[in-house]
Write a protein that holds these residues in place. Sequence first.
Motif, PDB file in Angstrom:
ATOM      1  N   MET A  56       7.053   8.235  -2.899  1.00 39.19           N
ATOM      2  CA  MET A  56       5.832   8.364  -3.935  1.00 39.19           C
ATOM      3  C   MET A  56       6.035   6.447  -4.676  1.00 39.19           C
ATOM      4  O   MET A  56       5.467   6.164  -5.787  1.00 39.19           O
ATOM      5  CB  MET A  56       6.105   9.092  -4.929  1.00 39.19           C
ATOM      6  CG  MET A  56       5.783  11.323  -4.945  1.00 39.19           C
ATOM      7  SD  MET A  56       4.099  11.580  -5.204  1.00 39.19           S
ATOM      8  CE  MET A  56       3.844  10.838  -6.916  1.00 39.19           C
ATOM      9  N   GLN A  57       6.868   5.900  -4.135  1.00 38.20           N
ATOM     10  CA  GLN A  57       6.945   4.508  -4.730  1.00 38.20           C
ATOM     11  C   GLN A  57       5.580   4.015  -4.425  1.00 38.20           C
ATOM     12  O   GLN A  57       5.764   2.821  -6.032  1.00 38.20           O
ATOM     13  CB  GLN A  57       7.576   3.629  -3.407  1.00 38.20           C
ATOM     14  CG  GLN A  57       6.972   3.491  -2.097  1.00 38.20           C
ATOM     15  CD  GLN A  57       7.876   4.345  -0.886  1.00 38.20           C
ATOM     16  OE1 GLN A  57       7.600   5.430  -1.489  1.00 38.20           O
ATOM     17  NE2 GLN A  57       7.291   4.884  -0.119  1.00 38.20           N
ATOM     18  N   SER A  58       4.331   4.059  -4.170  1.00 40.07           N
ATOM     19  CA  SER A  58       3.756   3.804  -4.003  1.00 40.07           C
ATOM     20  C   SER A  58       2.103   4.573  -5.538  1.00 40.07           C
ATOM     21  O   SER A  58       1.478   3.296  -5.948  1.00 40.07           O
ATOM     22  CB  SER A  58       2.823   3.265  -3.051  1.00 40.07           C
ATOM     23  OG  SER A  58       3.026   2.991  -2.577  1.00 40.07           O
ATOM     24  N   SER A  59       2.655   5.396  -5.595  1.00 38.29           N
ATOM     25  CA  SER A  59       1.698   5.927  -7.214  1.00 38.29           C
ATOM     26  C   SER A  59       2.768   5.901  -8.191  1.00 38.29           C
ATOM     27  O   SER A  59       2.105   6.466  -9.046  1.00 38.29           O
ATOM     28  CB  SER A  59       1.384   7.656  -6.352  1.00 38.29           C
ATOM     29  OG  SER A  59       2.290   8.252  -5.693  1.00 38.29           O
ATOM     30  N   LEU A  60       3.985   5.502  -8.298  1.00 39.43           N
ATOM     31  CA  LEU A  60       3.935   5.456  -9.235  1.00 39.43           C
ATOM     32  C   LEU A  60       4.734   4.528 -10.480  1.00 39.43           C
ATOM     33  O   LEU A  60       4.835   3.081  -8.660  1.00 39.43           O
ATOM     34  CB  LEU A  60       5.697   6.294  -9.093  1.00 39.43           C
ATOM     35  CG  LEU A  60       5.107   7.988  -9.129  1.00 39.43           C
ATOM     36  CD1 LEU A  60       7.473   8.516  -9.354  1.00 39.43           C
ATOM     37  CD2 LEU A  60       4.818   8.327 -10.642  1.00 39.43           C
ATOM     38  N   PRO A  61       4.805   4.004 -11.467  1.00 38.34           N
ATOM     39  CA  PRO A  61       4.783   5.159 -12.157  1.00 38.34           C
ATOM     40  C   PRO A  61       3.615   5.408 -12.012  1.00 38.34           C
ATOM     41  O   PRO A  61       2.265   4.658 -12.246  1.00 38.34           O
ATOM     42  CB  PRO A  61       5.154   3.969 -13.742  1.00 38.34           C
ATOM     43  CG  PRO A  61       4.488   3.015 -12.747  1.00 38.34           C
ATOM     44  CD  PRO A  61       5.058   2.738 -11.984  1.00 38.34           C
ATOM     45  N   MET A  62       3.069   6.655 -13.343  1.00 37.78           N
ATOM     46  CA  MET A  62       1.488   6.948 -13.479  1.00 37.78           C
ATOM     47  C   MET A  62       0.946   6.105 -14.052  1.00 37.78           C
ATOM     48  O   MET A  62       1.483   4.983 -14.804  1.00 37.78           O
ATOM     49  CB  MET A  62       1.820   8.858 -13.969  1.00 37.78           C
ATOM     50  CG  MET A  62       2.728   9.178 -12.850  1.00 37.78           C
ATOM     51  SD  MET A  62       2.159  11.323 -13.398  1.00 37.78           S
ATOM     52  CE  MET A  62       0.755  11.797 -14.146  1.00 37.78           C
ATOM     53  N   ARG A  63      -0.436   6.028 -14.207  1.00 37.88           N
ATOM     54  CA  ARG A  63      -1.426   4.880 -15.078  1.00 37.88           C
ATOM     55  C   ARG A  63      -2.062   6.347 -15.922  1.00 37.88           C
ATOM     56  O   ARG A  63      -1.697   6.936 -16.086  1.00 37.88           O
ATOM     57  CB  ARG A  63      -2.065   4.845 -14.189  1.00 37.88           C
ATOM     58  CG  ARG A  63      -1.621   3.828 -12.869  1.00 37.88           C
ATOM     59  CD  ARG A  63      -2.611   2.917 -11.943  1.00 37.88           C
ATOM     60  NE  ARG A  63      -2.264   2.227 -11.154  1.00 37.88           N
ATOM     61  CZ  ARG A  63      -1.996   2.369  -9.552  1.00 37.88           C
ATOM     62  NH1 ARG A  63      -2.303   3.830  -9.810  1.00 37.88           N
ATOM     63  NH2 ARG A  63      -1.738   1.908  -8.996  1.00 37.88           N
ATOM     64  N   GLU A  64      -2.227   5.442 -16.813  1.00 37.97           N
ATOM     65  CA  GLU A  64      -2.832   5.686 -18.175  1.00 37.97           C
ATOM     66  C   GLU A  64      -4.692   5.741 -17.555  1.00 37.97           C
ATOM     67  O   GLU A  64      -4.796   4.898 -16.806  1.00 37.97           O
ATOM     68  CB  GLU A  64      -2.682   4.653 -18.817  1.00 37.97           C
ATOM     69  CG  GLU A  64      -1.308   4.132 -19.408  1.00 37.97           C
ATOM     70  CD  GLU A  64      -1.098   5.328 -21.113  1.00 37.97           C
ATOM     71  OE1 GLU A  64      -1.787   6.350 -20.916  1.00 37.97           O
ATOM     72  OE2 GLU A  64      -0.003   5.714 -21.331  1.00 37.97           O
TER      73      GLU A  64
END
Length: 377
Positions: A233-241
Motif C-alpha cells: 500500500m506504500q503508493s496509496s498511503l497516506p490516505m488523502r483528504e
Amino acid sequence: MTLSQQLPLSQPVLPSHQLDGSVLPALRQSLLTWYRQAGRELPWRSQQDPYAIWVSEIMLQQTQVKTVIPYYHRWLQQFPTIATLAIADQQQVLKVWQGLGYYARARNLHRAAQVIMQQHQGQFPDQLPAILALPGIGRSTAGGILSAAFHQAWPILDGNVQRVLARLVALPCPPRQALNALWQLSAQLLDAQHPRDFNQALMDLGATVCTPQQPTCQNCPWQPHCQAYDQGMQSSLPMREPTVPLPHKTIGVAVIWNDQGQVLIDRRRQSGLLGGLWEFPGGKVEVGETVVECIVREIQEELGIEIAVAQHLVTIDHAYTHFRVTLVVHCCRHIAGTPQPLACDEVRWVTLEELDQFPFPKANVQIIEALHSHPPT
DNA sequence: TAATCGTGGCA
DNA sequence: TTGCCAAGATT
C-alpha cells in the motif's frame, strides 16, 4: 468468528495504527545507521546557533529544502543575529523574504526577535513553554528547534513524519484526522539519547526515500517493519483528504501613471493574504462588469481618485493555496484627486527605478517585468 | 474545528 | 493545463 479472527488472549494485538514497543530499539538503530550513511548535508546542520536553526525551521515550513537554501543564506547575511533582526524595518524583512511565500512567517520572525530582545535578553529560549509562546512557532517547530539546537528529546510532526508514520502503521485515515495518534507515535519512536539526529533522520527519510510519489522502499531501513510495504500500500498511503475545486477570480489591476512619470503602489494591510506587501491597486471583477469598469470603480472606492484606463499591459494567471486568479492589468492615467489609503495601509507614487526597493508578491513582480519590457508610450 | 495562508516543481 | 504536495501555524 472465523479462525483468523481468533486471537490468543495472552498476546494482545495492538490496533493497526499502534506500534509494538519491542520493535522500537530496532527501528531507532536502523534509522540512525541509515542517517549516518545517507543523511543530507544541509547548511543549518553544520552549526549550533539556535537563531540560525530557528530561521531554517521557519523557512522550511511548507517549503522544500532546495527553495529555502538561497533564502537562508541571504537572511543570515542580512540579519546575522537576533538583535539585528529585531531592529530591522519590516519592509526590509519582507524584502528579504520576497518570493518565499506565507509572509506571516517573516512578520512573525521579526516580532519574535523583538520579544526575545525584550523578554529573554536577546538569548533564544531553551524551554518549551517559552519557545511555544513566540509567534510563528507551534508544536512541531518547537520540537525541531529543541532537538536540533539544544539536544532535548521533543518529538516533531511535519509533513514528512506524518507520511513516514502513516505508512509505517498503514494508517487507515488521512493523517489530519489522526494527529493525536501520530504525535504519540513520533514521541514513542524518538531516541531520547539522540534526539537531534533521530528527528533529522526521520525528516530525511521522508524527503529522500519515503517520498510522496514512488517511494524507494528498497532503500528504506524500515522496510522490514513497514505495514504499508507489507500490504503493498506504500503508493496509496497516506490516505488523502477529499479535494475541493479551487474557486477562480478575475482581478482588474491598474498601473496608474502621473505627470511626473511615477506609478502608484499601495501597501496591503498587515493581516490576511500577502499582508504588509506592496501591490498595484485593483479588485475583483463583479458579474456583469467589464474589466475596465471594474478598474475605474475599484480605484475610486479604494484610493478616492479618478483615472482614465488605457491600453492592456499584461494578463497573469496565478494560483494561490485556496483559489486561482487572473490579473488583467491595464495602464492608466491619473486624472484627479489625491490617493488616499482607504482600503490599505499606505499609498505611494514611485518611479520605475524605485520599485525594486519594495517587497512585492510574485504576480506583481511579473507586472513589473512587463512594465520594463513594455514601457509606457 | 476548519479555513486561511505562497510559491515552485513535478507528473 | 491541471492537480498535487512540500520541515505548519494561526484564528
